[in-house]
Design an enzyme around this catalytic site. Structure first.
Site, mmCIF file in Angstrom:
data_model
loop_
_atom_site.group_PDB
_atom_site.id
_atom_site.type_symbol
_atom_site.label_atom_id
_atom_site.label_comp_id
_atom_site.label_asym_id
_atom_site.label_seq_id
_atom_site.Cartn_x
_atom_site.Cartn_y
_atom_site.Cartn_z
ATOM 1 N N CYS A 114 -14.038 5.133 5.430
ATOM 2 C CA CYS A 114 -12.833 5.719 6.045
ATOM 3 C C CYS A 114 -12.739 7.222 5.843
ATOM 4 O O CYS A 114 -11.965 7.890 6.528
ATOM 5 C CB CYS A 114 -11.586 5.032 5.503
ATOM 6 S SG CYS A 114 -11.639 3.253 5.682
ATOM 7 N N HIS A 255 -5.290 9.199 6.281
ATOM 8 C CA HIS A 255 -5.983 8.001 6.756
ATOM 9 C C HIS A 255 -4.956 6.879 6.878
ATOM 10 O O HIS A 255 -4.134 6.664 5.980
ATOM 11 C CB HIS A 255 -7.095 7.620 5.764
ATOM 12 C CG HIS A 255 -7.666 6.270 6.036
ATOM 13 N ND1 HIS A 255 -8.050 5.878 7.300
ATOM 14 C CD2 HIS A 255 -7.905 5.210 5.225
ATOM 15 C CE1 HIS A 255 -8.514 4.643 7.240
ATOM 16 N NE2 HIS A 255 -8.421 4.214 6.001
ATOM 17 N N ASN A 285 -5.805 -0.227 10.560
ATOM 18 C CA ASN A 285 -6.764 0.662 9.889
ATOM 19 C C ASN A 285 -8.049 0.713 10.726
ATOM 20 O O ASN A 285 -8.769 -0.276 10.822
ATOM 21 C CB ASN A 285 -7.040 0.108 8.490
ATOM 22 C CG ASN A 285 -8.038 0.947 7.714
ATOM 23 O OD1 ASN A 285 -8.710 1.806 8.268
ATOM 24 N ND2 ASN A 285 -8.138 0.672 6.425
HETATM 25 O O1 UT7 Z 1 -9.419 2.034 4.317
HETATM 26 C C1 UT7 Z 1 -9.291 1.408 3.081
HETATM 27 C C2 UT7 Z 1 -9.020 -0.033 3.311
HETATM 28 N N1 UT7 Z 1 -8.262 -0.763 2.402
HETATM 29 C C3 UT7 Z 1 -6.972 -0.560 2.042
HETATM 30 O O2 UT7 Z 1 -6.364 0.436 2.289
HETATM 31 C C4 UT7 Z 1 -6.319 -1.683 1.314
HETATM 32 C C5 UT7 Z 1 -5.355 -1.234 0.256
HETATM 33 N N2 UT7 Z 1 -4.567 -2.363 -0.166
HETATM 34 C C6 UT7 Z 1 -3.534 -2.831 0.566
HETATM 35 O O3 UT7 Z 1 -3.230 -2.283 1.619
HETATM 36 C C7 UT7 Z 1 -2.747 -3.990 0.016
HETATM 37 O O4 UT7 Z 1 -3.235 -4.309 -1.273
HETATM 38 C C8 UT7 Z 1 -2.808 -5.240 0.934
HETATM 39 C C9 UT7 Z 1 -2.007 -5.001 2.198
HETATM 40 C C10 UT7 Z 1 -4.245 -5.577 1.257
HETATM 41 C C11 UT7 Z 1 -2.167 -6.423 0.215
HETATM 42 O O5 UT7 Z 1 -0.852 -6.105 -0.197
HETATM 43 P P1 UT7 Z 1 -0.405 -6.419 -1.700
HETATM 44 O O6 UT7 Z 1 1.022 -6.073 -1.790
HETATM 45 O O7 UT7 Z 1 -1.360 -5.713 -2.624
HETATM 46 O O8 UT7 Z 1 -0.556 -7.994 -1.762
HETATM 47 P P2 UT7 Z 1 -1.444 -8.864 -2.755
HETATM 48 O O9 UT7 Z 1 -2.884 -8.705 -2.469
HETATM 49 O O10 UT7 Z 1 -0.952 -8.596 -4.144
HETATM 50 O O11 UT7 Z 1 -1.010 -10.317 -2.325
HETATM 51 C C12 UT7 Z 1 0.327 -10.815 -2.503
HETATM 52 C C13 UT7 Z 1 0.372 -12.258 -2.025
HETATM 53 C C14 UT7 Z 1 -0.745 -13.122 -2.567
HETATM 54 O O12 UT7 Z 1 -0.224 -14.400 -2.857
HETATM 55 P P3 UT7 Z 1 0.164 -14.813 -4.373
HETATM 56 O O13 UT7 Z 1 -1.106 -14.663 -5.153
HETATM 57 O O14 UT7 Z 1 1.226 -13.835 -4.784
HETATM 58 O O15 UT7 Z 1 0.647 -16.204 -4.204
HETATM 59 C C15 UT7 Z 1 -1.731 -13.230 -1.436
HETATM 60 O O16 UT7 Z 1 -2.472 -14.420 -1.449
HETATM 61 O O17 UT7 Z 1 0.258 -12.306 -0.604
HETATM 62 C C16 UT7 Z 1 -0.789 -13.240 -0.247
HETATM 63 N N3 UT7 Z 1 -1.413 -12.759 0.969
HETATM 64 C C17 UT7 Z 1 -0.938 -13.026 2.192
HETATM 65 N N4 UT7 Z 1 0.134 -13.737 2.606
HETATM 66 C C18 UT7 Z 1 0.354 -13.789 3.926
HETATM 67 C C19 UT7 Z 1 -2.518 -11.965 1.097
HETATM 68 N N5 UT7 Z 1 -2.747 -11.716 2.399
HETATM 69 C C20 UT7 Z 1 -1.786 -12.353 3.088
HETATM 70 C C21 UT7 Z 1 -1.487 -12.467 4.465
HETATM 71 N N6 UT7 Z 1 -0.401 -13.191 4.837
HETATM 72 N N7 UT7 Z 1 -2.213 -11.841 5.417
#
Ligand code: UT7
Length: 328
Positions: A114, A255, A285
């Site tokens: 990115c 970004h 993204n």
């Molecule tokens: O260009 C670089 C690319 N990458 C990035 O920029 C990614 C940076 N990270 C992020 O943007 C965030 O970490 C995410 C958007 C990917 C995730 O958000 P988060 O607030 O960090 O959520 P999390 O990974 O802590 O997940 C929270 C919960 C989990 O469930 P439990 O363990 O709390 O029961 C996940 O399993 O949300 C669940 N989850 C979802 N639920 C519904 C993960 N993905 C999804 C989904 N829909 N798509």
């Protein structure tokens, strides 16, 4: 001292729109979860017969028209991409052929995920300053839908396809255009965002396909933390190097990965959100395409005026990062 300026900007996003609602029928997710956690509402998906180079060519044609420069005048062509047409040759060579950039031009790809567009911009800037080249075409293009695991809800809701391009030329006036950039990488965090298979470490095999190893894998929480830290640091360093305070920056173009990352960056830098360009709600993204796509939109929307100072800030897999300061 002469300057290197952005003489033209262009972008292209495929027609097909994939909404959060559409995704909720494909994996266990919802519009509410995706929007509140990422700020994304919808993204564009390229057609099956559209490759990364096809998106790149459309963005480049728009940038060349904007600069009023013909493809035959380009002598340096760099494509930043994490989703090339093929592992070999570079996507830049396909783009060269499709655009009609002459055979004497230097054409190659940059792999910096990115942050790739800012890496490519820095190379183009440096090469034009040395007088080795006269007109550079710098493209960020991605067909991320081709490396997205559509069964993995933790990643497939985030990415989209697009391309953005700029034309660089040199002008005699000092202190205009690209004023400087600061790039970095921290390979310690390489495993937080990667595609495990398809390279020399794990060549394509039946097992690599069964393991879904050809798709993006990500530790979202760790990438999130790193992103906020490195983007703030590199943006701050860039301003300090140029004796600037945040209130002198007319527009920050970060970004477009996650609205919460962008808001944290703005809050830490003390830049109000009305001076931060955001379009990830409509595109998700798009990796190396995200900054030039946002720049093109911002300029066409009248958000960029002559004399404005702009700060472009990126992070990505690697962990790569960078900031570029531009006086329009
Ligand atoms: O260009 C670089 C690319 N990458 C990035 O920029 C990614 C940076 N990270 C992020 O943007 C965030 O970490 C995410 C958007 C990917 C995730 O958000 P988060 O607030 O960090 O959520 P999390 O990974 O802590 O997940 C929270 C919960 C989990 O469930 P439990 O363990 O709390 O029961 C996940 O399993 O949300 C669940 N989850 C979802 N639920 C519904 C993960 N993905 C999804 C989904 N829909 N798509």
């Amino acid at each position: 001292m002469a300057s290197v300026i952005i003489a033209g900007v262009g972008s292209y996003a495929p027609e097909k729109v994939l909404t959060n609602h559409d995704l909720s029928k494909m994996v266990d997710t919802s519009d509410e979860w995706i929007y509140t956690r990422s700020g994304i509402r919808e993204r564009r998906i390229a057609a099956d017969d559209e490759a990364c180079s096809d998106l790149a060519v459309k963005a480049a044609q728009s940038a060349l028209a904007d600069a009023k420069i013909n493809a035959s005048e380009i002598d340096l062509l760099i494509v930043a991409t994490a989703s090339p047409d093929t592992p070999l040759p570079s996507t830049a060579c396909y783009v060269q052929h499709k655009l009609g950039v002459p055979a004497h031009a230097t054409c190659f790809d940059i792999a910096a995920a990115c942050s790739g567009f800012l890496y490519a911009l820095e190379i183009g800037y440096g090469q034009l300053l040395t007088n080795r080249y006269k007109r550079a075409l710098i493209i960020g293009a991605e067909k991320l839908s081709s490396v997205t695991d559509w069964k993995d809800r933790t990643t497939c809701v985030l990415f989209g396809d697009a391309a953005g391009a700029v034309v660089l030329t040199k002008v005699p006036q000092p202190n205009i255009g690209i004023l400087g950039s600061d790039l970095g990488a921290d390979g310690e965090f390489a495993d937080n965002l990667y595609i495990p298979a398809g390279g020399s470490k794990c060549p394509a095999s039946q097992k690599s396909v069964e393991d879904r190893g050809h798709f993006i894998r990500m530790n979202g929480r760790e990438v999130f933390k790193s992103a906020v830290r490195v983007m703030e640091t590199v943006a701050r360093e860039m301003m300090e190097q140029h004796n600037l305070t945040p209130d002198q920056i007319s527009l920050v173009i970060p970004h477009q990965a996650n609205i919460r990352i962008i808001e944290a960056l703005a809050a830490n830098l003390k830049v109000p959100m009305d001076r931060v360009y955001v379009n990830l709600d409509r595109y998700g993204n798009t990796s190396s395409a995200s900054i030039p796509l946002a720049l093109d939109e911002a300029r066409r929307a009248g958000r960029v005026k002559p004399g404005d100072l702009m700060l472009l800030v990126a992070f990505g897999a690697g962990l790569t990062y960078g900031a570029t300061l531009i006086r329009w």
